[in-house]
Enzyme design. Sequence first.
Site, mmCIF file in Angstrom:
data_model
loop_
_atom_site.group_PDB
_atom_site.id
_atom_site.type_symbol
_atom_site.label_atom_id
_atom_site.label_comp_id
_atom_site.label_asym_id
_atom_site.label_seq_id
_atom_site.Cartn_x
_atom_site.Cartn_y
_atom_site.Cartn_z
ATOM 1 N N ARG A 123 0.821 -1.208 0.000
ATOM 2 C CA ARG A 123 0.000 0.000 0.000
ATOM 3 C C ARG A 123 0.859 1.264 0.000
ATOM 4 O O ARG A 123 0.510 2.278 -0.560
ATOM 5 C CB ARG A 123 -0.923 -0.003 1.224
ATOM 6 C CG ARG A 123 -1.953 1.090 1.169
ATOM 7 C CD ARG A 123 -3.041 0.922 2.188
ATOM 8 N NE ARG A 123 -2.503 0.608 3.496
ATOM 9 C CZ ARG A 123 -3.224 0.097 4.488
ATOM 10 N NH1 ARG A 123 -4.479 -0.198 4.292
ATOM 11 N NH2 ARG A 123 -2.677 -0.134 5.662
ATOM 12 N N TYR A 124 1.997 1.204 0.686
ATOM 13 C CA TYR A 124 2.888 2.363 0.754
ATOM 14 C C TYR A 124 4.059 2.121 -0.195
ATOM 15 O O TYR A 124 4.426 0.978 -0.436
ATOM 16 C CB TYR A 124 3.419 2.539 2.178
ATOM 17 C CG TYR A 124 2.311 2.623 3.204
ATOM 18 C CD1 TYR A 124 1.514 3.752 3.276
ATOM 19 C CD2 TYR A 124 2.049 1.563 4.058
ATOM 20 C CE1 TYR A 124 0.484 3.830 4.197
ATOM 21 C CE2 TYR A 124 1.023 1.628 4.985
ATOM 22 C CZ TYR A 124 0.242 2.764 5.048
ATOM 23 O OH TYR A 124 -0.771 2.833 5.948
ATOM 24 N N ARG A 127 7.324 -0.039 1.466
ATOM 25 C CA ARG A 127 7.251 -1.151 2.405
ATOM 26 C C ARG A 127 6.045 -2.040 2.117
ATOM 27 O O ARG A 127 5.041 -1.571 1.579
ATOM 28 C CB ARG A 127 7.212 -0.653 3.858
ATOM 29 C CG ARG A 127 6.148 0.382 4.145
ATOM 30 C CD ARG A 127 6.574 1.241 5.331
ATOM 31 N NE ARG A 127 5.528 2.151 5.748
ATOM 32 C CZ ARG A 127 5.339 3.348 5.211
ATOM 33 N NH1 ARG A 127 6.102 3.764 4.216
ATOM 34 N NH2 ARG A 127 4.380 4.139 5.657
ATOM 35 N N CYS A 136 -2.109 -18.515 14.759
ATOM 36 C CA CYS A 136 -1.490 -17.863 15.916
ATOM 37 C C CYS A 136 -1.494 -18.848 17.071
ATOM 38 O O CYS A 136 -2.216 -19.850 17.032
ATOM 39 C CB CYS A 136 -2.290 -16.633 16.333
ATOM 40 S SG CYS A 136 -2.468 -15.421 15.022
ATOM 41 N N CYS A 140 -6.946 -13.460 19.353
ATOM 42 C CA CYS A 140 -7.450 -12.262 20.016
ATOM 43 C C CYS A 140 -8.821 -11.950 19.430
ATOM 44 O O CYS A 140 -8.973 -11.894 18.205
ATOM 45 C CB CYS A 140 -6.512 -11.086 19.750
ATOM 46 S SG CYS A 140 -4.778 -11.495 20.000
ATOM 47 N N CYS A 143 -9.134 -9.261 16.606
ATOM 48 C CA CYS A 143 -8.090 -9.325 15.565
ATOM 49 C C CYS A 143 -8.526 -8.605 14.293
ATOM 50 O O CYS A 143 -9.573 -8.897 13.726
ATOM 51 C CB CYS A 143 -7.770 -10.776 15.247
ATOM 52 S SG CYS A 143 -6.535 -10.909 13.931
ATOM 53 N N ARG A 145 -7.403 -9.011 11.442
ATOM 54 C CA ARG A 145 -7.494 -9.957 10.311
ATOM 55 C C ARG A 145 -8.335 -11.172 10.645
ATOM 56 O O ARG A 145 -8.091 -12.272 10.147
ATOM 57 C CB ARG A 145 -6.090 -10.389 9.886
ATOM 58 C CG ARG A 145 -5.399 -9.294 9.181
ATOM 59 C CD ARG A 145 -4.096 -9.624 8.527
ATOM 60 N NE ARG A 145 -3.400 -8.353 8.474
ATOM 61 C CZ ARG A 145 -2.373 -8.051 9.241
ATOM 62 N NH1 ARG A 145 -1.846 -8.945 10.050
ATOM 63 N NH2 ARG A 145 -1.845 -6.848 9.184
ATOM 64 N N ASP A 304 -9.691 -1.171 15.610
ATOM 65 C CA ASP A 304 -10.269 -1.077 14.263
ATOM 66 C C ASP A 304 -11.752 -1.454 14.282
ATOM 67 O O ASP A 304 -12.220 -2.138 15.201
ATOM 68 C CB ASP A 304 -9.520 -2.026 13.305
ATOM 69 C CG ASP A 304 -8.122 -1.525 13.008
ATOM 70 O OD1 ASP A 304 -7.910 -0.300 13.026
ATOM 71 O OD2 ASP A 304 -7.238 -2.375 12.763
ATOM 72 N N ASP A 341 -6.069 3.677 12.543
ATOM 73 C CA ASP A 341 -5.851 3.208 11.182
ATOM 74 C C ASP A 341 -7.065 3.663 10.389
ATOM 75 O O ASP A 341 -8.185 3.214 10.659
ATOM 76 C CB ASP A 341 -5.727 1.669 11.171
ATOM 77 C CG ASP A 341 -4.432 1.228 10.532
ATOM 78 O OD1 ASP A 341 -4.097 1.788 9.472
ATOM 79 O OD2 ASP A 341 -3.769 0.334 11.093
ATOM 80 N N LYS A 348 -1.998 4.673 9.172
ATOM 81 C CA LYS A 348 -1.991 5.145 10.556
ATOM 82 C C LYS A 348 -2.034 6.667 10.611
ATOM 83 O O LYS A 348 -1.203 7.332 10.004
ATOM 84 C CB LYS A 348 -0.735 4.659 11.273
ATOM 85 C CG LYS A 348 -0.746 3.186 11.528
ATOM 86 C CD LYS A 348 0.543 2.740 12.191
ATOM 87 C CE LYS A 348 0.707 1.248 12.050
ATOM 88 N NZ LYS A 348 0.972 0.848 10.637
HETATM 89 S S1 SF4 Z 1 -4.078 -9.843 16.778
HETATM 90 FE FE1 SF4 Z 1 -4.719 -11.423 15.288
HETATM 91 S S2 SF4 Z 1 -2.842 -11.954 14.214
HETATM 92 FE FE2 SF4 Z 1 -2.233 -10.913 16.089
HETATM 93 S S3 SF4 Z 1 -1.919 -12.577 17.588
HETATM 94 FE FE3 SF4 Z 1 -4.000 -11.835 17.838
HETATM 95 S S4 SF4 Z 1 -5.215 -13.209 16.549
HETATM 96 FE FE4 SF4 Z 1 -3.106 -13.425 15.888
#
Ligand code: SF4
Length: 386
Positions: A123-124, A127, A136, A140, A143, A145, A304, A341, A348
């Site tokens: 996107r940038y 990078r 993972c 979380c 998350c 994603r 987010d 974001d 950001k």
């Molecule tokens: S935020 Fe998402 S990618 Fe990062 S550790 Fe937690 S579940 Fe995994």
Amino acid sequence: MNSAQYDSSIQIQSHAPGYWPNVTPEKWNDHKWQLRNRINSLVELEKHIELSREERSGILLSGNKLAMSITPHFMNLVDRTDPNCPIRRQIIPRVEETLDDPMELTDPCGEDSHMPVPGLVHRYPDRVLFLVTDRCASYCRYCTRSRVVSGVGEQQLETQYEAAFEYLERTPSVRDVLLSGGDPLLFTDAKLDRILTRLRQIPHIQFVRIGSRIPIFLPQRITPELCNMLKKHHPLFISVHTNHPKELTSEVQEGLIRLAEAGIPMGNQSVLLKGVNDDVETQRALVHKLLMCRVKPYYLYQCDLIKGSSHLRTSVQKGLDIIEGLRGHTTGYAIPQYVIDGPGGGGKIPLNPNYIVEHTDNHVTLRNYENKKFTYPEPQPLEVFQ
Ligand code: SF4
């Protein structure tokens, strides 16, 4: 939860063996044992703690969205009786995840529309974000994603490694690669070494970063062998992800110091989460402990607009109040940059409390952390000859 108990002057505690009283230290310290014994189901979780109605329903409904998985290490930080425990809120699904807020987005950072090859977000100009895995150690609930992470949602991550390496080879504007996912430190040392070696063979790639929550979820993975492998690939930085001072146990501190001693600079990215860390005292304890673990607090993210995250999002004013409560009141190194974001792919955007009281062509009047006012003159042309 009384935030005073997270005073950063407390010793960093080890929590082993907690819910696993009979496990041997050899097993406990083996990351493979930790991964094999993750808690992935309602039945297993209920063997350890009493769940609230919101949590039970959340777990039953989370199966096709974002999986539940908790390492024994992280599970040991969970308060057995308090459903508002800040650790519980991060990793145990709740029924509120099924609430539909029309402002929420499946891909809140607009990553999917910026992939020149599957798994590589460009996107940038200089990078890229290289999504190397969808797995993972634990998941979380907020998350960014969650649309692809854990492999149970509607969308699958389809990283094409060879195509990604070839794209990077023919794109000299890219000088910085961030490996993320999912969590790249879940790979074996050999697999990670192969990826890093391949990237290091591309002359214009100057700088590689790894984004990982493994040092927090699974500190046993931070072995001397891993650190020896990583230090072959300098300059290499690691962004860790810690949200609450309780997460910084003695095992975590040991792992982080091992990474620091391998010459890896580390920054922490934390997400501002309602009922987890949205007050000054908790954040102060967190940032102080991070410095004791040799990690610089780097970003504090406004959560987010992830689908099903309304119960974890807090107001922007809280974020500004936290920065106001840190700046000037503690070490500058301890203060993260608060960012949002830009929803849909704006990148950001930094947010700061307003310290400018008045700004004219002649001067700027500022307030300091004690609300005292100071005036700084703008440069004015001076005559050499009167
Ligand atoms: S935020 Fe998402 S990618 Fe990062 S550790 Fe937690 S579940 Fe995994």
